[in-house]
Design an enzyme around this catalytic site. Structure first.
Site, PDB file in Angstrom:
ATOM      1  N   SER A  74       0.805  -1.230   0.000  1.00 32.78           N
ATOM      2  CA  SER A  74       0.000   0.000   0.000  1.00 32.78           C
ATOM      3  C   SER A  74       0.833   1.274   0.000  1.00 32.78           C
ATOM      4  O   SER A  74       0.270   2.375  -0.089  1.00 32.78           O
ATOM      5  CB  SER A  74      -0.941   0.005   1.206  1.00 32.78           C
ATOM      6  N   LYS A  77       0.127   3.693  -2.685  1.00 32.79           N
ATOM      7  CA  LYS A  77      -0.957   4.676  -2.585  1.00 32.79           C
ATOM      8  C   LYS A  77      -0.415   6.088  -2.330  1.00 32.79           C
ATOM      9  O   LYS A  77      -1.134   7.071  -2.555  1.00 32.79           O
ATOM     10  CB  LYS A  77      -1.926   4.280  -1.475  1.00 32.79           C
ATOM     11  N   SER A 139      -6.398   3.553   3.978  1.00 33.02           N
ATOM     12  CA  SER A 139      -5.699   2.722   2.993  1.00 33.02           C
ATOM     13  C   SER A 139      -6.688   1.956   2.119  1.00 33.02           C
ATOM     14  O   SER A 139      -6.454   0.807   1.732  1.00 33.02           O
ATOM     15  CB  SER A 139      -4.744   1.744   3.690  1.00 33.02           C
ATOM     16  N   LYS A 241       2.826   6.589   5.553  1.00 30.79           N
ATOM     17  CA  LYS A 241       1.955   5.500   5.105  1.00 30.79           C
ATOM     18  C   LYS A 241       2.502   4.141   5.496  1.00 30.79           C
ATOM     19  O   LYS A 241       3.701   3.918   5.505  1.00 30.79           O
ATOM     20  CB  LYS A 241       1.826   5.571   3.574  1.00 30.79           C
TER      21      LYS A 241
END
Length: 402
Positions: A74, A77, A139, A241
Protein backbone atom coordinates in the site's frame (compact mmCIF):
# COMPACT_ATOMS: atom_id res chain seq x y z
CA UNK A 1 27.62 11.30 3.32
CA UNK A 2 25.38 10.19 0.48
CA UNK A 3 22.39 12.15 -0.75
CA UNK A 4 18.88 10.98 -1.49
CA UNK A 5 18.76 12.29 -5.05
CA UNK A 6 21.20 13.68 -7.56
CA UNK A 7 22.57 16.60 -5.51
CA UNK A 8 22.43 20.10 -6.93
CA UNK A 9 26.16 20.48 -6.47
CA UNK A 10 28.76 21.89 -8.80
CA UNK A 11 31.83 19.88 -9.70
CA UNK A 12 34.15 22.78 -8.94
CA UNK A 13 35.59 25.40 -11.23
CA UNK A 14 38.21 23.17 -12.85
CA UNK A 15 41.96 23.33 -13.04
CA UNK A 16 41.85 25.30 -16.31
CA UNK A 17 40.76 28.37 -14.38
CA UNK A 18 43.94 28.47 -12.31
CA UNK A 19 42.07 28.33 -9.04
CA UNK A 20 43.10 29.65 -5.75
CA UNK A 21 41.38 28.85 -2.47
CA UNK A 22 40.42 31.59 -0.07
CA UNK A 23 39.59 30.52 3.49
CA UNK A 24 36.31 31.95 4.68
CA UNK A 25 35.14 31.68 8.26
CA UNK A 26 31.43 31.16 8.69
CA UNK A 27 29.86 33.29 11.39
CA UNK A 28 28.63 30.20 13.17
CA UNK A 29 31.85 28.20 12.88
CA UNK A 30 34.87 28.45 15.12
CA UNK A 31 38.37 28.53 13.73
CA UNK A 32 39.55 26.17 16.42
CA UNK A 33 39.15 22.48 15.62
CA UNK A 34 38.54 20.21 18.57
CA UNK A 35 38.25 16.48 18.85
CA UNK A 36 35.74 14.80 16.55
CA UNK A 37 32.51 13.82 18.34
CA UNK A 38 31.76 10.14 18.73
CA UNK A 39 29.19 8.62 16.38
CA UNK A 40 27.38 5.45 17.48
CA UNK A 41 26.94 2.85 14.77
CA UNK A 42 23.69 3.07 12.86
CA UNK A 43 21.09 0.63 14.19
CA UNK A 44 20.64 -2.79 12.66
CA UNK A 45 16.95 -3.35 12.05
CA UNK A 46 14.82 -6.48 11.84
CA UNK A 47 13.80 -5.56 8.31
CA UNK A 48 14.72 -6.36 4.71
CA UNK A 49 15.65 -2.80 3.73
CA UNK A 50 15.68 0.66 5.26
CA UNK A 51 16.74 4.24 4.69
CA UNK A 52 16.93 7.37 6.84
CA UNK A 53 17.32 10.80 5.22
CA UNK A 54 17.06 14.44 6.12
CA UNK A 55 14.03 15.79 4.27
CA UNK A 56 15.46 19.25 3.50
CA UNK A 57 19.01 18.39 2.43
CA UNK A 58 18.51 14.83 1.18
CA UNK A 59 21.49 13.66 3.23
CA UNK A 60 21.38 9.91 3.88
CA UNK A 61 22.03 9.15 7.55
CA UNK A 62 21.57 5.36 7.53
CA UNK A 63 20.73 2.76 4.93
CA UNK A 64 20.61 -0.96 4.22
CA UNK A 65 19.64 -2.46 0.85
CA UNK A 66 18.08 0.88 -0.02
CA UNK A 67 18.12 0.10 -3.77
CA UNK A 68 16.74 -3.43 -3.49
CA UNK A 69 13.52 -3.72 -5.56
CA UNK A 70 10.66 -4.96 -3.36
CA UNK A 71 6.86 -5.13 -3.65
CA UNK A 72 5.56 -1.75 -2.41
CA UNK A 73 2.19 -2.95 -1.07
CA UNK A 74 0.00 0.00 0.00
CA UNK A 75 2.98 2.35 -0.06
CA UNK A 76 2.06 2.66 -3.75
CA UNK A 77 -0.96 4.68 -2.58
CA UNK A 78 1.41 7.54 -1.71
CA UNK A 79 2.00 7.95 -5.45
CA UNK A 80 -1.73 7.68 -6.16
CA UNK A 81 -2.37 10.47 -3.64
CA UNK A 82 0.51 12.55 -4.99
CA UNK A 83 -0.97 12.41 -8.51
CA UNK A 84 -4.39 13.45 -7.18
CA UNK A 85 -2.74 16.45 -5.50
CA UNK A 86 -0.98 17.30 -8.76
CA UNK A 87 -4.28 17.15 -10.66
CA UNK A 88 -5.93 19.46 -8.14
CA UNK A 89 -3.04 21.92 -8.27
CA UNK A 90 -3.18 21.94 -12.07
CA UNK A 91 -6.91 22.74 -11.99
CA UNK A 92 -7.96 19.51 -13.69
CA UNK A 93 -9.63 18.27 -10.53
CA UNK A 94 -11.26 19.87 -7.48
CA UNK A 95 -11.46 18.64 -3.92
CA UNK A 96 -15.26 18.78 -3.88
CA UNK A 97 -15.71 17.14 -7.27
CA UNK A 98 -17.89 14.04 -6.99
CA UNK A 99 -16.57 10.67 -8.14
CA UNK A 100 -18.94 7.87 -9.11
CA UNK A 101 -17.88 4.60 -7.50
CA UNK A 102 -17.77 1.90 -10.16
CA UNK A 103 -18.79 -1.73 -9.67
CA UNK A 104 -15.17 -2.60 -10.46
CA UNK A 105 -13.83 -0.43 -7.61
CA UNK A 106 -16.30 -2.06 -5.22
CA UNK A 107 -15.63 -5.62 -6.42
CA UNK A 108 -11.83 -5.33 -6.36
CA UNK A 109 -11.40 -3.08 -3.33
CA UNK A 110 -14.66 -2.92 -1.44
CA UNK A 111 -16.24 -4.45 1.63
CA UNK A 112 -16.47 -7.98 0.26
CA UNK A 113 -12.68 -8.24 -0.20
CA UNK A 114 -10.11 -9.20 2.42
CA UNK A 115 -8.06 -6.05 1.80
CA UNK A 116 -8.20 -2.62 3.41
CA UNK A 117 -11.25 -0.70 2.29
CA UNK A 118 -13.09 2.57 2.72
CA UNK A 119 -16.43 0.67 2.56
CA UNK A 120 -17.66 2.60 -0.45
CA UNK A 121 -21.10 1.82 -1.84
CA UNK A 122 -21.15 0.87 -5.55
CA UNK A 123 -22.59 3.59 -7.82
CA UNK A 124 -22.55 6.13 -5.00
CA UNK A 125 -20.87 9.51 -5.42
CA UNK A 126 -18.07 10.61 -3.10
CA UNK A 127 -15.95 13.78 -3.13
CA UNK A 128 -12.33 13.71 -4.21
CA UNK A 129 -11.11 14.96 -0.84
CA UNK A 130 -13.03 12.24 1.04
CA UNK A 131 -11.57 9.61 -1.28
CA UNK A 132 -8.11 11.01 -0.61
CA UNK A 133 -8.71 10.57 3.11
CA UNK A 134 -9.95 7.06 2.40
CA UNK A 135 -6.71 6.30 0.56
CA UNK A 136 -4.35 7.94 3.04
CA UNK A 137 -5.96 7.23 6.41
CA UNK A 138 -7.96 4.04 5.79
CA UNK A 139 -5.70 2.72 2.99
CA UNK A 140 -8.85 1.95 1.03
CA UNK A 141 -8.25 -0.05 -2.12
CA UNK A 142 -11.73 0.88 -3.34
CA UNK A 143 -10.95 4.60 -2.93
CA UNK A 144 -7.64 4.28 -4.81
CA UNK A 145 -9.29 2.45 -7.72
CA UNK A 146 -12.15 4.96 -7.86
CA UNK A 147 -9.74 7.90 -8.06
CA UNK A 148 -7.62 6.16 -10.69
CA UNK A 149 -10.66 5.48 -12.86
CA UNK A 150 -11.93 9.04 -12.45
CA UNK A 151 -8.61 10.59 -13.48
CA UNK A 152 -7.51 8.22 -16.25
CA UNK A 153 -10.56 6.20 -17.27
CA UNK A 154 -9.13 2.93 -16.05
CA UNK A 155 -6.68 1.72 -13.44
CA UNK A 156 -4.40 0.39 -16.19
CA UNK A 157 -4.14 3.82 -17.79
CA UNK A 158 -3.60 5.39 -14.37
CA UNK A 159 -0.70 3.00 -13.75
CA UNK A 160 0.96 4.43 -16.86
CA UNK A 161 0.51 7.90 -15.36
CA UNK A 162 2.04 6.63 -12.11
CA UNK A 163 5.15 5.45 -13.92
CA UNK A 164 5.50 8.74 -15.77
CA UNK A 165 5.19 10.64 -12.49
CA UNK A 166 7.65 8.30 -10.76
CA UNK A 167 10.20 8.95 -13.52
CA UNK A 168 9.81 12.72 -13.10
CA UNK A 169 10.43 12.36 -9.36
CA UNK A 170 13.61 10.36 -9.99
CA UNK A 171 12.14 7.03 -8.88
CA UNK A 172 14.12 5.12 -11.49
CA UNK A 173 13.99 1.71 -9.79
CA UNK A 174 10.20 1.58 -9.41
CA UNK A 175 7.49 0.08 -11.59
CA UNK A 176 3.78 0.33 -10.82
CA UNK A 177 0.94 -1.78 -12.23
CA UNK A 178 -1.99 -0.48 -10.17
CA UNK A 179 -3.12 2.32 -7.88
CA UNK A 180 -3.46 0.19 -4.76
CA UNK A 181 -0.24 -1.75 -4.34
CA UNK A 182 -2.14 -5.04 -4.47
CA UNK A 183 0.22 -7.86 -5.53
CA UNK A 184 1.20 -7.87 -9.19
CA UNK A 185 4.23 -9.71 -10.64
CA UNK A 186 7.02 -7.24 -11.38
CA UNK A 187 5.56 -4.30 -9.48
CA UNK A 188 8.40 -3.01 -7.30
CA UNK A 189 9.88 0.01 -5.61
CA UNK A 190 12.87 0.67 -3.35
CA UNK A 191 13.46 2.37 -0.02
CA UNK A 192 15.34 5.17 -1.79
CA UNK A 193 12.58 5.75 -4.33
CA UNK A 194 9.90 5.76 -1.64
CA UNK A 195 11.89 8.33 0.33
CA UNK A 196 12.01 10.51 -2.78
CA UNK A 197 8.23 10.20 -3.08
CA UNK A 198 7.72 11.04 0.60
CA UNK A 199 9.96 14.08 0.30
CA UNK A 200 8.06 15.30 -2.78
CA UNK A 201 4.74 14.81 -0.98
CA UNK A 202 5.89 16.91 1.97
CA UNK A 203 7.45 19.70 -0.09
CA UNK A 204 5.13 19.92 -3.09
CA UNK A 205 1.74 19.51 -1.39
CA UNK A 206 1.97 20.60 2.25
CA UNK A 207 -1.80 21.10 2.61
CA UNK A 208 -2.62 17.57 1.53
CA UNK A 209 0.33 16.22 3.49
CA UNK A 210 -1.55 17.26 6.61
CA UNK A 211 -4.05 14.46 5.91
CA UNK A 212 -1.34 11.90 6.70
CA UNK A 213 -1.34 13.09 10.33
CA UNK A 214 -5.09 12.60 10.82
CA UNK A 215 -5.71 9.70 13.18
CA UNK A 216 -9.27 8.77 12.20
CA UNK A 217 -11.66 9.05 9.29
CA UNK A 218 -15.33 8.11 9.18
CA UNK A 219 -17.25 7.14 6.04
CA UNK A 220 -20.54 5.31 5.79
CA UNK A 221 -20.76 5.59 9.60
CA UNK A 222 -17.65 3.41 9.85
CA UNK A 223 -14.81 5.02 11.80
CA UNK A 224 -11.36 3.67 11.02
CA UNK A 225 -7.99 4.57 12.57
CA UNK A 226 -4.85 5.52 10.72
CA UNK A 227 -2.66 2.41 10.52
CA UNK A 228 0.50 4.38 11.36
CA UNK A 229 1.00 3.51 15.06
CA UNK A 230 3.69 6.16 15.45
CA UNK A 231 1.06 8.91 15.25
CA UNK A 232 0.01 7.83 18.74
CA UNK A 233 3.47 6.99 20.10
CA UNK A 234 5.55 9.97 18.96
CA UNK A 235 4.12 13.50 18.77
CA UNK A 236 6.84 14.54 16.31
CA UNK A 237 5.62 12.01 13.70
CA UNK A 238 3.09 13.49 11.25
CA UNK A 239 2.94 10.92 8.40
CA UNK A 240 3.18 9.03 6.05
CA UNK A 241 1.96 5.50 5.10
CA UNK A 242 1.89 1.84 6.05
CA UNK A 243 1.81 -1.15 3.74
CA UNK A 244 1.46 -4.90 4.03
CA UNK A 245 1.15 -7.93 1.82
CA UNK A 246 2.46 -11.45 2.28
CA UNK A 247 5.22 -10.76 -0.26
CA UNK A 248 6.25 -7.33 1.06
CA UNK A 249 5.92 -7.95 4.77
CA UNK A 250 4.99 -5.03 7.03
CA UNK A 251 6.31 -1.70 5.74
CA UNK A 252 6.25 1.91 6.87
CA UNK A 253 7.32 5.26 5.48
CA UNK A 254 7.32 7.81 8.30
CA UNK A 255 8.33 11.43 8.72
CA UNK A 256 8.96 13.37 11.91
CA UNK A 257 10.01 16.91 12.74
CA UNK A 258 11.85 18.00 15.87
CA UNK A 259 13.08 21.55 16.26
CA UNK A 260 14.14 22.64 12.75
CA UNK A 261 14.98 19.17 11.46
CA UNK A 262 12.68 16.82 9.52
CA UNK A 263 13.64 13.20 8.89
CA UNK A 264 12.12 10.57 6.60
CA UNK A 265 12.46 6.90 7.53
CA UNK A 266 11.59 4.03 5.21
CA UNK A 267 11.43 0.51 6.67
CA UNK A 268 10.50 -2.41 4.41
CA UNK A 269 9.92 -6.09 5.11
CA UNK A 270 9.38 -6.45 8.86
CA UNK A 271 7.38 -9.35 10.29
CA UNK A 272 4.58 -7.53 12.13
CA UNK A 273 2.69 -4.28 12.57
CA UNK A 274 4.43 -3.78 15.91
CA UNK A 275 7.86 -4.45 14.40
CA UNK A 276 7.55 -1.89 11.60
CA UNK A 277 6.65 0.82 14.14
CA UNK A 278 9.40 -0.23 16.54
CA UNK A 279 12.13 -0.44 13.90
CA UNK A 280 11.10 2.86 12.33
CA UNK A 281 11.28 4.56 15.72
CA UNK A 282 14.81 3.22 16.16
CA UNK A 283 15.86 4.90 12.92
CA UNK A 284 14.24 8.22 13.76
CA UNK A 285 15.73 8.26 17.27
CA UNK A 286 19.20 7.55 15.87
CA UNK A 287 18.95 10.42 13.40
CA UNK A 288 17.63 13.05 15.79
CA UNK A 289 20.09 12.09 18.52
CA UNK A 290 23.21 12.16 16.35
CA UNK A 291 22.63 14.73 13.59
CA UNK A 292 21.39 18.25 13.10
CA UNK A 293 20.50 20.42 10.12
CA UNK A 294 21.23 24.14 10.01
CA UNK A 295 20.83 26.99 7.58
CA UNK A 296 24.30 28.40 7.01
CA UNK A 297 23.45 31.11 4.48
CA UNK A 298 20.30 32.74 3.20
CA UNK A 299 19.60 33.18 -0.48
CA UNK A 300 21.59 36.11 -1.87
CA UNK A 301 24.17 36.10 0.91
CA UNK A 302 27.57 37.32 -0.25
CA UNK A 303 30.23 34.65 0.25
CA UNK A 304 33.04 36.60 -1.39
CA UNK A 305 32.92 40.36 -1.59
CA UNK A 306 34.75 42.70 -3.94
CA UNK A 307 36.32 40.14 -6.26
CA UNK A 308 38.47 41.96 -8.82
CA UNK A 309 37.03 42.14 -12.36
CA UNK A 310 39.26 43.09 -15.31
CA UNK A 311 38.20 44.97 -18.47
CA UNK A 312 34.89 46.04 -16.94
CA UNK A 313 33.11 49.30 -16.24
CA UNK A 314 33.05 48.20 -12.60
CA UNK A 315 36.17 46.79 -11.03
CA UNK A 316 34.64 44.41 -8.49
CA UNK A 317 31.76 41.99 -8.04
CA UNK A 318 30.26 40.15 -5.07
CA UNK A 319 29.81 36.37 -5.24
CA UNK A 320 26.54 35.15 -3.73
CA UNK A 321 24.58 31.92 -3.26
CA UNK A 322 21.36 31.76 -5.26
CA UNK A 323 19.52 29.49 -2.82
CA UNK A 324 19.67 29.02 0.95
CA UNK A 325 22.56 26.81 2.04
CA UNK A 326 21.48 24.10 4.48
CA UNK A 327 23.75 21.41 5.86
CA UNK A 328 23.13 18.20 7.77
CA UNK A 329 26.10 17.28 9.94
CA UNK A 330 27.12 15.28 12.97
CA UNK A 331 25.76 16.83 16.15
CA UNK A 332 28.56 18.52 18.09
CA UNK A 333 30.87 18.95 15.10
CA UNK A 334 30.04 22.60 14.32
CA UNK A 335 33.46 23.80 15.43
CA UNK A 336 35.24 21.38 13.12
CA UNK A 337 33.43 22.49 9.96
CA UNK A 338 35.62 24.34 7.48
CA UNK A 339 34.52 26.50 4.55
CA UNK A 340 36.40 27.55 1.44
CA UNK A 341 35.49 29.86 -1.39
CA UNK A 342 37.11 28.79 -4.66
CA UNK A 343 37.35 31.42 -7.42
CA UNK A 344 39.45 31.76 -10.59
CA UNK A 345 42.57 33.90 -10.42
CA UNK A 346 41.28 36.26 -13.11
CA UNK A 347 37.69 37.35 -13.77
CA UNK A 348 37.04 39.29 -16.97
CA UNK A 349 34.10 41.38 -18.14
CA UNK A 350 31.50 41.04 -19.51
CA UNK A 351 29.82 39.19 -16.63
CA UNK A 352 26.12 38.43 -16.44
CA UNK A 353 24.06 38.63 -13.25
CA UNK A 354 23.72 35.09 -11.94
CA UNK A 355 26.73 33.81 -13.88
CA UNK A 356 28.65 31.09 -12.07
CA UNK A 357 32.05 32.41 -11.01
CA UNK A 358 33.14 30.21 -8.11
CA UNK A 359 32.09 27.63 -5.56
CA UNK A 360 31.59 27.21 -1.83
CA UNK A 361 33.00 24.03 -0.29
CA UNK A 362 32.27 22.89 3.27
CA UNK A 363 34.28 20.01 4.72
CA UNK A 364 34.51 18.11 7.99
CA UNK A 365 37.88 16.50 8.77
CA UNK A 366 38.73 16.58 5.08
CA UNK A 367 35.45 15.04 3.90
CA UNK A 368 33.45 17.17 1.47
CA UNK A 369 29.95 17.64 2.89
CA UNK A 370 28.58 20.29 0.56
CA UNK A 371 29.49 22.23 -2.54
CA UNK A 372 27.44 25.09 -4.00
CA UNK A 373 27.85 27.46 -6.94
CA UNK A 374 28.71 31.10 -6.29
CA UNK A 375 27.34 33.55 -8.84
CA UNK A 376 27.73 37.20 -9.71
CA UNK A 377 25.33 39.45 -7.83
CA UNK A 378 25.04 41.90 -10.76
CA UNK A 379 25.83 42.45 -14.41
CA UNK A 380 29.18 43.99 -15.31
CA UNK A 381 29.63 45.27 -18.85
CA UNK A 382 32.91 45.76 -20.65
CA UNK A 383 34.64 49.03 -20.00
CA UNK A 384 35.76 51.58 -22.55
CA UNK A 385 38.59 50.87 -24.92
CA UNK A 386 40.91 52.99 -22.74
CA UNK A 387 39.85 51.08 -19.59
CA UNK A 388 40.45 47.70 -21.22
CA UNK A 389 43.88 48.81 -22.51
CA UNK A 390 44.80 50.09 -19.08
CA UNK A 391 43.82 46.78 -17.45
CA UNK A 392 45.75 44.87 -20.14
CA UNK A 393 48.88 46.87 -19.38
CA UNK A 394 48.47 46.30 -15.65
CA UNK A 395 48.14 42.54 -16.14
CA UNK A 396 51.02 42.44 -18.63
CA UNK A 397 53.48 44.12 -16.30
CA UNK A 398 52.29 42.21 -13.24
CA UNK A 399 53.00 38.92 -15.05
CA UNK A 400 56.27 40.27 -16.41
CA UNK A 401 57.63 41.10 -12.97
CA UNK A 402 56.00 38.32 -10.96
Amino acid sequence: MRHLSQPKLSSGIGKSLGQFACALLLSLLSALAGAAPLLPAAPELAATAWLLVDSETGTVLAEHEADLPLPPASLAKMLTSYIVSEEIEAGRLSEQELVRISDNAWERGGAKTDGSTMFLEPRSKVSVIDLMRGVIIQSGNDAAIALAEHISGSEEQFADLMNQQAAQLGMHDSLFHNATGLPSPGMVSTARDLALLARATIVDHPDHYGIYAEKYFTHNNIRQPNRNRLLWRDSSVDGLKTGHTEASGYCLVASAQRRDMRLIAVVLGTDSDQARARETQKLLSYGFRNYETKRLYDSGAALKQQVRVWYGRTEAVDLVVEEPVLLTFLRGSEKQLEAQVVVPTQLEAPIQAGQKLGSLRITLHGELLLERDLVADRKIEQGSLFKRFKDWLTLFFSRLFS
